[in-house]
Design a protein around this motif. Structure first.
Motif, PDB file in Angstrom:
ATOM      1  N   SER A 137      -1.698   5.313  14.090  1.00 44.46           N
ATOM      2  CA  SER A 137      -2.429   4.452  13.172  1.00 44.46           C
ATOM      3  C   SER A 137      -1.848   4.656  11.773  1.00 44.46           C
ATOM      4  CB  SER A 137      -3.921   4.787  13.188  1.00 44.46           C
ATOM      5  OG  SER A 137      -4.180   5.957  12.448  1.00 44.46           O
ATOM      6  N   LYS A 138      -1.823   3.589  10.989  1.00 45.71           N
ATOM      7  CA  LYS A 138      -1.269   3.700   9.643  1.00 45.71           C
ATOM      8  C   LYS A 138      -2.095   4.647   8.777  1.00 45.71           C
ATOM      9  CE  LYS A 138       1.231  -0.659   9.471  1.00 45.71           C
ATOM     10  NZ  LYS A 138       1.425  -1.958   8.791  1.00 45.71           N
ATOM     11  N   VAL A 139      -3.376   4.721   9.052  1.00 49.85           N
ATOM     12  CA  VAL A 139      -4.229   5.654   8.302  1.00 49.85           C
ATOM     13  C   VAL A 139      -3.827   7.093   8.597  1.00 49.85           C
ATOM     14  CG1 VAL A 139      -6.576   6.579   8.221  1.00 49.85           C
ATOM     15  CG2 VAL A 139      -6.202   4.138   7.945  1.00 49.85           C
ATOM     16  N   LYS A 140      -3.617   7.425   9.864  1.00 49.50           N
ATOM     17  CA  LYS A 140      -3.205   8.779  10.232  1.00 49.50           C
ATOM     18  C   LYS A 140      -1.834   9.100   9.655  1.00 49.50           C
ATOM     19  CE  LYS A 140      -6.743  10.188  12.631  1.00 49.50           C
ATOM     20  NZ  LYS A 140      -7.594  11.297  12.119  1.00 49.50           N
TER      21      LYS A 140
ATOM     22  N   PHE B 208       1.393  11.849   5.363  1.00 50.19           N
ATOM     23  CA  PHE B 208       2.272  11.743   4.199  1.00 50.19           C
ATOM     24  C   PHE B 208       1.652  12.398   2.976  1.00 50.19           C
ATOM     25  CE2 PHE B 208       3.399   9.630   0.268  1.00 50.19           C
ATOM     26  CZ  PHE B 208       4.777   9.726   0.276  1.00 50.19           C
ATOM     27  N   VAL B 209       0.406  12.049   2.692  1.00 43.14           N
ATOM     28  CA  VAL B 209      -0.254  12.568   1.495  1.00 43.14           C
ATOM     29  C   VAL B 209      -0.441  14.080   1.595  1.00 43.14           C
ATOM     30  CG1 VAL B 209      -2.411  12.542   0.172  1.00 43.14           C
ATOM     31  CG2 VAL B 209      -1.364  10.394   0.910  1.00 43.14           C
TER      32      VAL B 209
ATOM     33  N   GLY C  25       0.801  -1.219   0.000  1.00 41.82           N
ATOM     34  CA  GLY C  25       0.000   0.000   0.000  1.00 41.82           C
ATOM     35  C   GLY C  25       0.828   1.261   0.000  1.00 41.82           C
ATOM     36  N   SER C  26       2.010   1.229   0.636  1.00 38.70           N
ATOM     37  CA  SER C  26       2.823   2.440   0.722  1.00 38.70           C
ATOM     38  C   SER C  26       3.232   2.994  -0.635  1.00 38.70           C
ATOM     39  CB  SER C  26       4.063   2.180   1.589  1.00 38.70           C
ATOM     40  OG  SER C  26       3.724   2.090   2.945  1.00 38.70           O
TER      41      SER C  26
ATOM     42  N   ILE D  76       6.003   5.177   3.384  1.00 44.26           N
ATOM     43  CA  ILE D  76       5.265   6.408   3.685  1.00 44.26           C
ATOM     44  C   ILE D  76       5.268   6.709   5.182  1.00 44.26           C
ATOM     45  CG2 ILE D  76       3.780   6.189   1.662  1.00 44.26           C
ATOM     46  CD1 ILE D  76       1.520   5.324   3.557  1.00 44.26           C
ATOM     47  N   HIS D  77       5.695   5.751   5.996  1.00 43.77           N
ATOM     48  CA  HIS D  77       5.731   5.930   7.440  1.00 43.77           C
ATOM     49  C   HIS D  77       7.145   6.296   7.890  1.00 43.77           C
ATOM     50  CE1 HIS D  77       1.800   4.201   7.154  1.00 43.77           C
ATOM     51  NE2 HIS D  77       2.253   3.002   6.827  1.00 43.77           N
ATOM     52  N   THR D  78       7.252   6.946   9.045  1.00 44.52           N
ATOM     53  CA  THR D  78       8.538   7.431   9.532  1.00 44.52           C
ATOM     54  C   THR D  78       8.731   7.060  10.998  1.00 44.52           C
ATOM     55  OG1 THR D  78       7.579   9.556  10.166  1.00 44.52           O
ATOM     56  CG2 THR D  78       8.502   9.397   7.941  1.00 44.52           C
TER      57      THR D  78
END
Length: 240
Positions: A87-90, A95-96, A45-46, A78-80
């Motif tokens: 949460s991965k959604v947040k 990121f977006v 997904g990233s 996309i995560h840091t």
């Protein structure tokens, strides 16, 4: 500086896509008007989220119920570090927003299940499945068949990956090649066997490209599974 950037028009931002003869202004308009759901904001997904957001997808739904963990960061780009525990959604939203403020991101911080799959999937034009378990993959597939939604499918393990486009303009779906899911507990996964971070980058990029081709009405191969073996650097296709 920020105000000057905000005034830049869409042509300037997306010009390198618009310059492609097969895309052009009309294709970019289709991208901007499209609604795409990405199931999973992990390894696959990233890169899908990254490249669809960069391309200017109008509405990008991201469904994931998990949190960012440190071991995710070798591949979930996309995560840091400073969002471990989010949460991965947040994290995807952050990121977006930083990458492309023009994209409307709809975060769905819940597991897709039999109770909500139809309601969620029905709101999008194209579904991109980057989930990591068979129960979700088959549920998403079956719901797409029911709702006549195009599904871009991918999976990864170790050095290998798979990509296919299912249920596109009446084409075959996941069950045509894999009629029944195996028992999850009998199958190896990335937690047990591992995965090199660049592999989901390759497969996820292929998935994002297929989604963009579908959105812009470019031809995509259907009823075919692409197998990617990065150890031997071999790409094969299986017709079904």
């Amino acid at each position: 500086m920020a105000q000057l950037f905000m005034k830049q028009d869409h042509f300037s931002r997306y010009s390198r896509q618009i310059f492609i003869e097969e895309i052009g202004l009309e294709g970019q308009k289709k991208i901007r008007a499209s609604k795409v759901l990405v199931v999973g904001a992990g390894g696959l997904g990233s890169p899908v989220i990254q490249y669809l957001a960069a391309a200017g997808i109008g509405t990008l739904g991201v469904a994931d119920f998990d949190e960012v963990e440190l071991h995710n960061l070798n591949r979930q780009i996309i995560h840091t570090e400073n969002r471990v525990g989010f949460s991965k959604v947040k994290s995807a939203e952050a990121f977006v927003k930083e990458l492309n403020h023009q994209v409307k991101l709809i975060g769905i911080a819940e597991k897709i299940n039999e109770n909500n799959a139809e309601e969620i999937i029905s709101q999008y034009d194209v579904i991109v499945d980057g989930s990591d378990n068979f129960s979700t993959r088959y549920l998403v597939n079956d719901t797409c068949v029911q709702l006549e939604k195009t599904l871009v499918y991918g999976s990864i393990l170790g050095f290998s990956g798979q990509v296919a486009v299912f249920n596109h303009n009446g084409s075959k779906d996941l069950r045509a090649i894999f009629p029944e899911p195996p028992f999850d507990e009998d199958m190896p996964d990335c937690d047990s066997l591992g995965v090199l971070g660049a592999l989901p980058g390759i497969i996820g990029s292929m998935m994002a490209l297929q989604a963009l081709k579908i959105i812009t009405a470019l031809p995509v191969t259907v009823n075919q599974l692409t197998l990617v073996d990065t150890m031997s650097w071999r790409f094969q296709t299986i017709d079904f």
